[in-house]
Design a protein around this motif. Structure first.
Motif, mmCIF file in Angstrom:
data_model
loop_
_atom_site.group_PDB
_atom_site.id
_atom_site.type_symbol
_atom_site.label_atom_id
_atom_site.label_comp_id
_atom_site.label_asym_id
_atom_site.label_seq_id
_atom_site.Cartn_x
_atom_site.Cartn_y
_atom_site.Cartn_z
ATOM 1 N N LEU A 76 -1.138 2.198 10.124
ATOM 2 C CA LEU A 76 -0.073 1.135 9.522
ATOM 3 C C LEU A 76 -0.747 -0.161 9.404
ATOM 4 O O LEU A 76 -0.546 -1.181 10.126
ATOM 5 N N GLU A 79 2.040 -4.547 5.850
ATOM 6 C CA GLU A 79 3.283 -5.507 6.423
ATOM 7 C C GLU A 79 4.420 -4.604 6.347
ATOM 8 O O GLU A 79 5.245 -4.659 7.305
ATOM 9 N N THR A 81 5.626 -0.751 5.581
ATOM 10 C CA THR A 81 5.058 0.855 5.126
ATOM 11 C C THR A 81 6.287 1.605 4.814
ATOM 12 O O THR A 81 7.389 1.819 5.490
ATOM 13 N N ILE A 105 8.808 1.030 7.740
ATOM 14 C CA ILE A 105 8.367 0.390 9.214
ATOM 15 C C ILE A 105 7.804 -0.760 8.720
ATOM 16 O O ILE A 105 6.841 -1.035 7.988
ATOM 17 N N ARG A 106 8.075 -1.855 9.295
ATOM 18 C CA ARG A 106 7.849 -3.245 9.220
ATOM 19 C C ARG A 106 7.192 -3.945 10.326
ATOM 20 O O ARG A 106 7.707 -3.710 11.301
ATOM 21 N N ARG A 107 6.252 -4.629 9.931
ATOM 22 C CA ARG A 107 5.507 -5.358 11.043
ATOM 23 C C ARG A 107 6.135 -6.581 11.380
ATOM 24 O O ARG A 107 6.370 -7.282 10.549
ATOM 25 N N TYR A 112 6.801 -3.148 15.568
ATOM 26 C CA TYR A 112 6.864 -2.604 14.630
ATOM 27 C C TYR A 112 8.372 -2.257 14.352
ATOM 28 O O TYR A 112 8.580 -1.366 15.456
ATOM 29 N N GLU A 113 8.923 -2.134 13.146
ATOM 30 C CA GLU A 113 10.363 -1.842 13.464
ATOM 31 C C GLU A 113 10.363 -0.858 12.414
ATOM 32 O O GLU A 113 10.315 -1.049 11.097
ATOM 33 N N THR A 134 13.020 -0.717 17.090
ATOM 34 C CA THR A 134 11.624 -1.350 17.322
ATOM 35 C C THR A 134 10.898 -0.265 18.160
ATOM 36 O O THR A 134 11.381 0.217 19.150
ATOM 37 N N ARG A 152 0.147 3.077 19.247
ATOM 38 C CA ARG A 152 -0.344 2.074 19.190
ATOM 39 C C ARG A 152 -1.747 1.979 19.849
ATOM 40 O O ARG A 152 -2.511 0.937 19.587
#
Length: 153
Positions: A76, A79, A81, A105-107, A112-113, A134, A152
């Motif tokens: 990922l 910014e 995905t 999926i947003r950083r 990551y949300e 999250t 992660r």
């Protein structure tokens, strides 16, 4: 069988059960030792965000465990995905249960949300349907018939 032999047999059995119990309890504890840098192979302390020797930092990723991408890993790095069944998504899932633009999926800072984009079948995290979540390391995400693990480390 005489009494001393019977007593010795009982004591031996009790000791064997105690040893087995201790081994089972000891084996259940997770050992937390230093991580290893994937670049320079030096030991890293668990609290380090990046390697203090070479600067390498683990990249959050999705490890696919079920579905058309099973066995693959997606880093990922963007910014945002996006996941869906058509070209134009960052990750294209050839799965009939996946909507065209299914989820993203947003950083957000260091987190990551995951968000459902209004898909027909929804997004599941650890077996629970979630419109937004999250992600934590180890979370299992299901989109259609595809399952992936967010990592992660």
């Amino acid at each position: 069988m005489d009494t001393p032999a019977l007593v010795a047999l009982i004591i031996g059995g009790v000791l064997l059960l105690l040893v087995i119990l201790v081994l089972l309890l000891k084996g259940g504890k997770k050992k937390t030792g230093p991580r290893t840098c994937e670049q320079c192979r030096r030991a890293m302390m668990p609290q380090w965000e990046k390697c203090m020797f070479c600067g390498w930092a683990p990249v959050p990723r999705l490890d696919f465990i079920l579905g058309p991408l099973a066995g693959q890993r997606i880093s990922l790095t963007e910014e945002m995905t996006t996941l869906g069944s058509v070209a134009g998504n960052t990750v294209v899932l050839a799965d009939p249960a996946v909507s065209r633009k299914h989820a993203g999926i947003r950083r957000v800072d260091t987190a990551y949300e995951l968000a459902d984009f209004g898909s027909t079948n929804g997004v599941y995290v650890n077996g629970h349907k979630m419109p937004k979540k999250t992600l934590q390391s180890g979370d299992i995400v299901r989109i259609g018939n595809t399952e992936m693990v967010f990592r992660r480390e």
